[in-house]
Design a protein around this motif. Structure first.
Motif, PDB file in Angstrom:
ATOM      1  N   CYS A  70       0.843  -1.204   0.000  1.00  0.00           N
ATOM      2  CA  CYS A  70       0.000   0.000   0.000  1.00  0.00           C
ATOM      3  C   CYS A  70       0.872   1.246   0.000  1.00  0.00           C
ATOM      4  O   CYS A  70       1.668   1.460   0.923  1.00  0.00           O
ATOM      5  CB  CYS A  70      -0.913   0.005   1.221  1.00  0.00           C
ATOM      6  SG  CYS A  70      -2.042  -1.395   1.283  1.00  0.00           S
TER       7      CYS A  70
ATOM      8  N   LEU B 247      -5.992   5.117  10.871  1.00  0.00           N
ATOM      9  CA  LEU B 247      -5.431   4.582  12.103  1.00  0.00           C
ATOM     10  C   LEU B 247      -4.310   5.489  12.575  1.00  0.00           C
ATOM     11  O   LEU B 247      -3.640   6.151  11.797  1.00  0.00           O
ATOM     12  CB  LEU B 247      -4.950   3.158  11.886  1.00  0.00           C
ATOM     13  CG  LEU B 247      -3.888   2.942  10.795  1.00  0.00           C
ATOM     14  CD1 LEU B 247      -2.498   2.940  11.396  1.00  0.00           C
ATOM     15  CD2 LEU B 247      -4.149   1.638  10.066  1.00  0.00           C
TER      16      LEU B 247
ATOM     17  N   ARG C 165       3.300   8.301   8.521  1.00  0.00           N
ATOM     18  CA  ARG C 165       2.868   7.772   7.236  1.00  0.00           C
ATOM     19  C   ARG C 165       3.769   8.243   6.092  1.00  0.00           C
ATOM     20  O   ARG C 165       4.057   7.489   5.159  1.00  0.00           O
ATOM     21  CB  ARG C 165       1.423   8.187   6.958  1.00  0.00           C
ATOM     22  CG  ARG C 165       0.429   7.546   7.922  1.00  0.00           C
ATOM     23  CD  ARG C 165      -0.959   8.091   7.679  1.00  0.00           C
ATOM     24  NE  ARG C 165      -1.962   7.376   8.445  1.00  0.00           N
ATOM     25  CZ  ARG C 165      -2.475   6.206   8.123  1.00  0.00           C
ATOM     26  NH1 ARG C 165      -2.074   5.594   7.023  1.00  0.00           N
ATOM     27  NH2 ARG C 165      -3.392   5.638   8.867  1.00  0.00           N
TER      28      ARG C 165
ATOM     29  N   ASN D  83      -6.336   7.769   1.357  1.00  0.00           N
ATOM     30  CA  ASN D  83      -6.967   7.024   2.448  1.00  0.00           C
ATOM     31  C   ASN D  83      -7.597   7.955   3.483  1.00  0.00           C
ATOM     32  O   ASN D  83      -8.169   7.493   4.466  1.00  0.00           O
ATOM     33  CB  ASN D  83      -5.953   6.094   3.110  1.00  0.00           C
ATOM     34  CG  ASN D  83      -5.982   4.709   2.494  1.00  0.00           C
ATOM     35  OD1 ASN D  83      -6.085   4.574   1.270  1.00  0.00           O
ATOM     36  ND2 ASN D  83      -5.906   3.675   3.312  1.00  0.00           N
TER      37      ASN D  83
ATOM     38  N   ASN E 251      -1.656  -9.220   7.296  1.00  0.00           N
ATOM     39  CA  ASN E 251      -1.728  -7.835   6.872  1.00  0.00           C
ATOM     40  C   ASN E 251      -1.166  -7.000   8.021  1.00  0.00           C
ATOM     41  O   ASN E 251      -1.605  -7.160   9.172  1.00  0.00           O
ATOM     42  CB  ASN E 251      -3.199  -7.485   6.590  1.00  0.00           C
ATOM     43  CG  ASN E 251      -3.432  -6.084   6.108  1.00  0.00           C
ATOM     44  OD1 ASN E 251      -2.763  -5.144   6.527  1.00  0.00           O
ATOM     45  ND2 ASN E 251      -4.430  -5.913   5.253  1.00  0.00           N
ATOM     46  N   ASP E 252      -0.213  -6.141   7.751  1.00  0.00           N
ATOM     47  CA  ASP E 252       0.472  -5.472   8.858  1.00  0.00           C
ATOM     48  C   ASP E 252      -0.389  -4.476   9.621  1.00  0.00           C
ATOM     49  O   ASP E 252      -0.085  -4.158  10.780  1.00  0.00           O
ATOM     50  CB  ASP E 252       1.775  -4.804   8.390  1.00  0.00           C
ATOM     51  CG  ASP E 252       1.579  -3.795   7.263  1.00  0.00           C
ATOM     52  OD1 ASP E 252       0.431  -3.575   6.845  1.00  0.00           O
ATOM     53  OD2 ASP E 252       2.593  -3.247   6.788  1.00  0.00           O
ATOM     54  N   VAL E 253      -1.481  -3.980   9.035  1.00  0.00           N
ATOM     55  CA  VAL E 253      -2.334  -3.063   9.794  1.00  0.00           C
ATOM     56  C   VAL E 253      -3.045  -3.771  10.951  1.00  0.00           C
ATOM     57  O   VAL E 253      -2.842  -3.412  12.117  1.00  0.00           O
ATOM     58  CB  VAL E 253      -3.327  -2.326   8.884  1.00  0.00           C
ATOM     59  CG1 VAL E 253      -4.437  -1.681   9.708  1.00  0.00           C
ATOM     60  CG2 VAL E 253      -2.609  -1.252   8.076  1.00  0.00           C
TER      61      VAL E 253
ATOM     62  N   VAL F  17      -0.551  -2.984  13.990  1.00  0.00           N
ATOM     63  CA  VAL F  17      -1.095  -1.761  14.568  1.00  0.00           C
ATOM     64  C   VAL F  17      -2.225  -2.058  15.542  1.00  0.00           C
ATOM     65  O   VAL F  17      -2.261  -1.525  16.649  1.00  0.00           O
ATOM     66  CB  VAL F  17      -1.573  -0.810  13.456  1.00  0.00           C
ATOM     67  CG1 VAL F  17      -2.186   0.450  14.062  1.00  0.00           C
ATOM     68  CG2 VAL F  17      -0.410  -0.441  12.543  1.00  0.00           C
TER      69      VAL F  17
ATOM     70  N   HIS G 296       2.363  -2.258   4.355  1.00  0.00           N
ATOM     71  CA  HIS G 296       2.303  -0.818   4.106  1.00  0.00           C
ATOM     72  C   HIS G 296       3.720  -0.252   4.185  1.00  0.00           C
ATOM     73  O   HIS G 296       4.509  -0.661   5.043  1.00  0.00           O
ATOM     74  CB  HIS G 296       1.398  -0.129   5.124  1.00  0.00           C
ATOM     75  CG  HIS G 296      -0.049  -0.459   4.965  1.00  0.00           C
ATOM     76  ND1 HIS G 296      -0.551  -1.716   5.228  1.00  0.00           N
ATOM     77  CD2 HIS G 296      -1.109   0.303   4.561  1.00  0.00           C
ATOM     78  CE1 HIS G 296      -1.860  -1.719   4.998  1.00  0.00           C
ATOM     79  NE2 HIS G 296      -2.212  -0.517   4.592  1.00  0.00           N
TER      80      HIS G 296
ATOM     81  N   ILE H  39       4.837   0.886   7.603  1.00  0.00           N
ATOM     82  CA  ILE H  39       4.806  -0.064   8.723  1.00  0.00           C
ATOM     83  C   ILE H  39       5.925  -1.094   8.554  1.00  0.00           C
ATOM     84  O   ILE H  39       6.922  -1.058   9.274  1.00  0.00           O
ATOM     85  CB  ILE H  39       3.425  -0.732   8.837  1.00  0.00           C
ATOM     86  CG1 ILE H  39       2.335   0.318   9.077  1.00  0.00           C
ATOM     87  CG2 ILE H  39       3.420  -1.765   9.981  1.00  0.00           C
ATOM     88  CD1 ILE H  39       0.925  -0.231   9.120  1.00  0.00           C
TER      89      ILE H  39
END
Length: 296
Positions: A34, A47, A64, A119, A205-207, A211, A247, A250
């Motif tokens: 992403c 987030l 970010r 986003n 998924n790293d989110v 997170v 991402h 991340i």
């Protein structure tokens, strides 16, 4: 009966026709990266690692932005070293904000998937007319910058509305990553005709993993390895799709990047695995399986 989306019927993974991916391979794996850009000083930061701070919340915006300035470039080097073609989920604002980064991924042979404009704006927060404008704008912008229009879509924030699929099909998209309900592609019914759902990882998924659930870099890498190994075994019975999402801000952090490198090395060493992009998965599946008319 409970209310239903009406997009597809139930189907057990154990009761489907057999087939294979190219060259008889049974497992397709793609890495989704992403690349995102956010407005500064406004609502819609998504987030947050600094929740509760008043805007402009420079700390969160800059976290970010690290992905566009540093993390995205480090990940590109990693993908090229391992010869993994990335599937880039792209906010179209990146064409203006960080065009060099987008160009570098294009030159590396990445597939670019529409990920909205930014986003900061989610489809499910818009009325239908505004969402149509968002989707059409993303499609037109990418068609202008790329050799061909985008085939795939992933909603910003993984937050589609009840009509997103209809608008995607009407605009010209051929597949979506918004429905993480299966390990094989599934045809969706829309008012604009069939739209293919390609499996997308909600957990690998790293989110959500890092997170939301506070996993460490090593534990995320271990999850990827366990996921790949288990799915390779399961694919002996039917062809499957394995997506992994990261991402740039991340996993692009240095201490996580080192662990992710080990997971990628494991991936490319697995036998009988098709390391590809989400779009190639969609194309191959559509060639083998025509859309089915729903039973109701």
């Amino acid at each position: 009966m409970l209310p239903s989306h009406g997009r597809f019927d139930y189907s057990a993974i154990t009761d489907r026709p057999d087939c294979s991916w190219p060259d008889g391979r049974r497992r397709a794996v793609y890495i989704a990266l992403c690349l995102e850009h956010f407005s500064y000083g406004e609502a819609g930061l998504g987030l947050s690692y600094s929740a509760g701070l008043a805007h402009p919340n420079t700390y969160n915006w800059a976290w970010r932005e690290y992905g566009n300035r540093v993390g995205g470039w480090r990940l590109l080097e990693l993908f090229e070293q391992h010869r993994v073609p990335p599937t880039v989920l792209l906010n179209t604002e990146c064409y203006e904000h960080c065009p060099e980064l987008v160009a570098a991924y294009r030159a590396a042979g990445a597939e670019l998937v529409a990920h909205g404009r930014t986003n900061s704006t989610h489809p499910n927060d818009l009325d239908e007319d505004a969402e149509r404008e968002l989707i059409e704008s993303a499609y037109e912008t990418m068609s202008l910058h790329e050799p061909r229009p985008p085939a795939g879509w992933m909603s910003p924030g993984a937050n589609p509305s009840a009509v997103t699929e209809d608008l995607l099909a009407e605009t010209g998209f051929r597949y979506t990553l918004d429905w993480p309900m299966d390990d094989q592609p599934v045809w969706l019914q829309t008012r604009g005709g069939p739209l293919l759902s390609v499996p997308y990882p909600h957990e690998v998924n790293d989110v959500p993993t890092i997170v939301f659930h506070h996993a460490t870099g090593p534990s995320f890498a271990d999850m990827i390895v366990a996921y790949l190994d288990e799915m390779v075994e399961q694919s002996e019975r039917q062809p499957l799709v394995c997506g992994i999402t990261v991402h740039s801000f991340i996993v692009g952090q240095p201490y996580r990047l080192r662990q992710f490198r080990a997971a990628l090395s494991h991936l490319v060493g697995l036998p009988g695995v098709w390391v590809t992009t989400a779009g190639r998965v969609a194309e191959h599946f559509a060639e083998l399986h025509a859309p089915l008319v729903p039973s109701r």
